[in-house]
Write an enzyme that holds these catalytic residues in place. Sequence first.
Site, mmCIF file in Angstrom:
data_model
loop_
_atom_site.group_PDB
_atom_site.id
_atom_site.type_symbol
_atom_site.label_atom_id
_atom_site.label_comp_id
_atom_site.label_asym_id
_atom_site.label_seq_id
_atom_site.Cartn_x
_atom_site.Cartn_y
_atom_site.Cartn_z
ATOM 1 C CG ASP A 115 -2.048 1.068 1.008
ATOM 2 O OD1 ASP A 115 -3.031 0.751 0.317
ATOM 3 O OD2 ASP A 115 -1.901 2.211 1.482
ATOM 4 C CE1 TYR A 190 -6.154 8.586 2.110
ATOM 5 C CE2 TYR A 190 -4.402 8.455 0.490
ATOM 6 C CZ TYR A 190 -5.696 8.212 0.864
ATOM 7 O OH TYR A 190 -6.565 7.595 -0.007
HETATM 8 O O1 CP3 Z 1 -2.962 -2.580 -7.348
HETATM 9 C C1 CP3 Z 1 -2.923 -3.514 -6.522
HETATM 10 O O2 CP3 Z 1 -3.767 -4.401 -6.470
HETATM 11 C C2 CP3 Z 1 -1.737 -3.580 -5.589
HETATM 12 C C3 CP3 Z 1 -2.035 -3.280 -4.230
HETATM 13 C C4 CP3 Z 1 -2.424 -1.875 -3.840
HETATM 14 C C5 CP3 Z 1 -3.172 -1.617 -2.667
HETATM 15 N N1 CP3 Z 1 -3.231 -0.265 -2.488
HETATM 16 C C6 CP3 Z 1 -3.732 -2.661 -1.785
HETATM 17 C C7 CP3 Z 1 -4.871 -2.314 -0.932
HETATM 18 C C8 CP3 Z 1 -2.102 -0.630 -4.399
HETATM 19 C C9 CP3 Z 1 -1.344 -0.318 -5.690
HETATM 20 C C10 CP3 Z 1 -2.611 0.366 -3.531
HETATM 21 C C11 CP3 Z 1 -2.397 1.804 -3.765
HETATM 22 C C12 CP3 Z 1 -3.187 2.760 -3.006
HETATM 23 N N2 CP3 Z 1 -3.548 2.734 -1.694
HETATM 24 C C13 CP3 Z 1 -3.632 3.998 -3.557
HETATM 25 C C14 CP3 Z 1 -3.363 4.449 -4.959
HETATM 26 C C15 CP3 Z 1 -4.273 3.747 -5.911
HETATM 27 C C16 CP3 Z 1 -5.675 4.292 -5.958
HETATM 28 O O3 CP3 Z 1 -6.590 3.486 -5.819
HETATM 29 O O4 CP3 Z 1 -5.829 5.492 -6.160
HETATM 30 C C17 CP3 Z 1 -4.312 4.681 -2.552
HETATM 31 C C18 CP3 Z 1 -4.990 6.019 -2.686
HETATM 32 C C19 CP3 Z 1 -4.257 3.881 -1.374
HETATM 33 C C20 CP3 Z 1 -4.816 4.183 -0.032
HETATM 34 C C21 CP3 Z 1 -5.815 3.142 0.318
HETATM 35 N N3 CP3 Z 1 -5.484 1.910 0.857
HETATM 36 C C22 CP3 Z 1 -7.210 3.164 0.098
HETATM 37 C C23 CP3 Z 1 -7.990 4.334 -0.453
HETATM 38 C C24 CP3 Z 1 -7.719 1.912 0.494
HETATM 39 C C25 CP3 Z 1 -9.123 1.385 0.343
HETATM 40 C C26 CP3 Z 1 -9.937 1.399 1.565
HETATM 41 C C27 CP3 Z 1 -11.152 0.518 1.339
HETATM 42 O O5 CP3 Z 1 -11.237 -0.526 1.975
HETATM 43 O O6 CP3 Z 1 -11.990 0.886 0.490
HETATM 44 C C28 CP3 Z 1 -6.632 1.156 0.966
HETATM 45 C C29 CP3 Z 1 -6.700 -0.235 1.461
HETATM 46 C C30 CP3 Z 1 -6.210 -1.251 0.513
HETATM 47 N N4 CP3 Z 1 -5.038 -1.164 -0.192
HETATM 48 C C31 CP3 Z 1 -6.842 -2.491 0.228
HETATM 49 C C32 CP3 Z 1 -5.994 -3.171 -0.672
HETATM 50 C C33 CP3 Z 1 -6.177 -4.550 -1.247
HETATM 51 C C34 CP3 Z 1 -8.135 -2.995 0.833
HETATM 52 C C35 CP3 Z 1 -7.826 -3.486 2.194
HETATM 53 C C36 CP3 Z 1 -8.804 -4.506 2.691
HETATM 54 O O7 CP3 Z 1 -8.999 -5.536 2.038
HETATM 55 O O8 CP3 Z 1 -9.306 -4.283 3.806
#
Ligand code: CP3
Length: 386
Positions: A115, A190
């Site tokens: 992440d 953030y």
């Molecule tokens: O692309 C991929 O699959 C690789 C893994 C990846 C994650 N986060 C895993 C994750 C990547 C590339 C990210 C990048 C990320 N994280 C960004 C940039 C990409 C984008 O979507 O704009 C941002 C803004 C974040 C910050 C973040 N982390 C958010 C907004 C969230 C989602 C919250 C939600 O549950 O809706 C996360 C959590 C996150 N990062 C999850 C995953 C698989 C979900 C966690 C879960 O399963 O509880």
Amino acid sequence: MAGLVPILACTGVISADLARRVAGLVGRWPVGYETIPKVSQPQTNSPFIRACRGEPVPYTPVWFMRQAGRSLPEYHRLREGIAMLDSCTRPELVTEITLQPVRRYDVDAAILYSDIVVPLRAVGVDVDIKPGVGPVMGQPVRTLDDVSRLRALEPADVPYITESVKALVGELGGKPLIGFAGGPFTLASYLIEGGPSKNHDKTKALMYGNPELWHALMGRLAGIALSFLRVQIEAGASAVQLFDSWVGVVSPADYRHAILPHTSRIFAGLAAYGVPRIHFGVGTGELLGLLGEAGADVVGVDWRIPLDEAARRVGGGKAIQGNLDPSVLLAPWNVIEPRARAILDRGAAVPGHVFNLGHGVLPQTDPDVLARLTSLVHEASARTPA
Ligand code: CP3
């Protein structure tokens, strides 16, 4: 034609299965493709890497932002009882979750399961990811003192990243692994807002009102992103993407003076590795030229702008990545298919095209639709001889 299959597969250009399918579809490689010498790192000659470099490809490569996790039941089973950020520090989980979408969809690249806040946590920032919400900070950044506590990231802070990337490069057998980091504006947002934000008001207030503090923070975040990307490349990642997801909320003039110096430093610091560098943000139609100018080889675009117009705005012969609206995947297939084909048509006219969504996979997306879309992209874009 049958003779082409083992050659393609054993050079590691593509998997045996795909070699068979593509050979059947294409009939012949495009002019120039078959003369490329064997390279020591097979993944440097993959369709994904070639498209990033604007070189001829046998078909348009495809991967999906946020393909790891989210919509996959096997991901949710694996994550049961384990906090998101803890799962990112366990190489056996990182490896398995990264590979899950590659197995399911046969995409042309894997993206490391991690992440954008992982390197922040690694330097001691009190951050957690709340399910369904996103990153939440224990103590938002407000003062120069807060910024000075944000120390530099050393490779020893993230041993699990090095270990995971090395294991994955072995497992992927020539398929490229994309490393990534959060862009400085998105990380700053953030940190300053304390969590997800719609308008990024506090962030912009600080950017406008306290340039000294702003540049100090951006400088540190750019340094952290650069180190994090270097760790991944040195462990074997064959491309990197800078996710400055929320940077589309600033004007071009503000991007130029408040953000560009920092993103430029990141891309310049990676230039010597020679791996493709992708730069992505949402709602960046007016910033596309600047995202390229920052030093990226590929600019990722969202669905708000047609791909050929995006390429014109990016300029400089850079490759383009995108740009199907992720919400389209919630509609029936007869809606999805013509839209995907239209993107491939526009993509055929740009210097290099990597098919992707315009933003991340939505959690409610049916994995079977992503598998079907991947096949469609491969089959519909298979190049016929010139
Ligand atoms: O692309 C991929 O699959 C690789 C893994 C990846 C994650 N986060 C895993 C994750 C990547 C590339 C990210 C990048 C990320 N994280 C960004 C940039 C990409 C984008 O979507 O704009 C941002 C803004 C974040 C910050 C973040 N982390 C958010 C907004 C969230 C989602 C919250 C939600 O549950 O809706 C996360 C959590 C996150 N990062 C999850 C995953 C698989 C979900 C966690 C879960 O399963 O509880």
